[in-house]
Scaffold this active site. Structure first.
Site, PDB file in Angstrom:
ATOM      1  N   SER A 156     -19.074   7.247   0.040  1.00 53.59           N
ATOM      2  CA  SER A 156     -18.076   7.845  -0.853  1.00 53.59           C
ATOM      3  C   SER A 156     -18.454   7.642  -2.319  1.00 53.59           C
ATOM      4  CB  SER A 156     -16.706   7.225  -0.573  1.00 53.59           C
ATOM      5  OG  SER A 156     -16.775   5.822  -0.766  1.00 53.59           O
TER       6      SER A 156
ATOM      7  N   ASP B   4     -24.691  -3.402   9.106  1.00 60.46           N
ATOM      8  CA  ASP B   4     -25.202  -3.343  10.485  1.00 60.46           C
ATOM      9  C   ASP B   4     -26.735  -3.229  10.466  1.00 60.46           C
ATOM     10  OD1 ASP B   4     -26.149  -0.541  10.576  1.00 60.46           O
ATOM     11  OD2 ASP B   4     -24.042   0.028  10.449  1.00 60.46           O
TER      12      ASP B   4
ATOM     13  N   HIS C  75     -25.761  -5.017   0.530  1.00 61.28           N
ATOM     14  CA  HIS C  75     -24.525  -5.785   0.709  1.00 61.28           C
ATOM     15  C   HIS C  75     -24.642  -6.865   1.784  1.00 61.28           C
ATOM     16  CE1 HIS C  75     -22.231  -2.167  -1.199  1.00 61.28           C
ATOM     17  NE2 HIS C  75     -22.786  -2.940  -2.091  1.00 61.28           N
TER      18      HIS C  75
END
Ligand code: APR
Length: 230
Positions: free
Chosen positions: A173, A90, A105
């Protein structure tokens, strides 16, 4: 001279804006198995489904706003030379005003040629469709790094991490490599902070402060802590 603050962010930084994380919802990402939508195999099998999935993600991303976590990162530019290594696709860091964002990414708002990966375009609006082609006539795909693909910016990111005076990890994570390995490039004596309500396992890295909070509250806390390094 301002100290170099390098920040690795993940899906958790956008969670309070209303964008779903990948691994907090029973292994499904917005109701989809990741292999069905975010792999080169999925693209080969059903490009229309992949395009539609990302169209929905893009539509949603256009609909939400940066949250306090993004804002604090912008505010920290006042006292630090801040570089964000974003895993998210985003644009909420940019919309919060952050000046240096490396998208490890890729970006939801860019397409690229399936023939020549150097042909990258801005996506106007929210929709990328079958039949949308590059200047050489081949179908456009999202300019996003899928599972199983190379991460072209990883070496640049590793150099940035190695050069950090302070390193911060927010809302990830740390299970997806190579991004998760970036913390190992940070120099030993560099102060490190990790903000995540469900703290990731970073092993035994020295000078690390773990903050088990959501990005909004956690980043306010980090901002106070960082005052002593100005
Ligand atoms: N604030 C901060 N962190 C949060 C919040 C919040 N409000 N809510 C959830 N989190 C944390 C979770 O505890 C988890 O550790 O955000 C993290 C999200 O982890 P993932 O869903 O695994 O996302 P991420 O680490 O960004 O994934 C890495 O994997 O799927 C690929 O390419 C994709 O960039 C992505 C990469």
């Amino acid at each position: 001279m301002k100290k170099k603050l390098v920040v690795l962010t993940g899906a958790g930084i956008s969670a309070e804006s209303g964008l779903a994380t990948f691994r907090d919802s029973g292994g499904l990402w917005e109701g989809h198995r990741v292999e069905d939508v975010a792999t080169p195999e999925a693209w080969q099998r059903d490009p229309a489904q992949v395009l539609e999935f990302y169209n929905q993600r893009r539509k949603k991303a256009l609909d939400v706003k940066p949250n306090r976590g993004h804002e604090v990162l912008k505010e920290l530019e006042h006292d630090f030379d801040v570089t964000i290594i974003a895993q998210n696709v985003d644009d909420l860091h940019e919309r919060a005003g952050s000046s240096h964002v490396l998208h490890l990414h890729g970006s939801l708002f860019e397409s690229r040629s399936t023939l020549d990966e150097t042909l990258v375009y801005k996506i106007p609006g929210w929709e990328l469709k079958l039949g949308d082609v590059c200047e050489r006539g081949s179908q456009l795909r999202p300019n996003i790094v899928w599972f199983g693909e190379m991460v072209p910016m990883i070496e640049v990111a590793a150099r940035i991490a190695a050069d950090a005076d302070i390193f911060l990890v927010v809302g990830t994570s740390l299970v997806v490599y190579p991004a998760a390995g970036l913390i190992h490039y940070v120099r030993r004596e560099v102060p490190k902070f990790v903000v995540d309500p469900n703290l990731p396992d970073v092993g035994s890295i020295p000078y690390t402060t773990m903050i088990a909070e959501k990005a909004g509250i956690g980043m306010e806390f980090v901002k106070q802590k960082l005052a002593e390094f100005i």
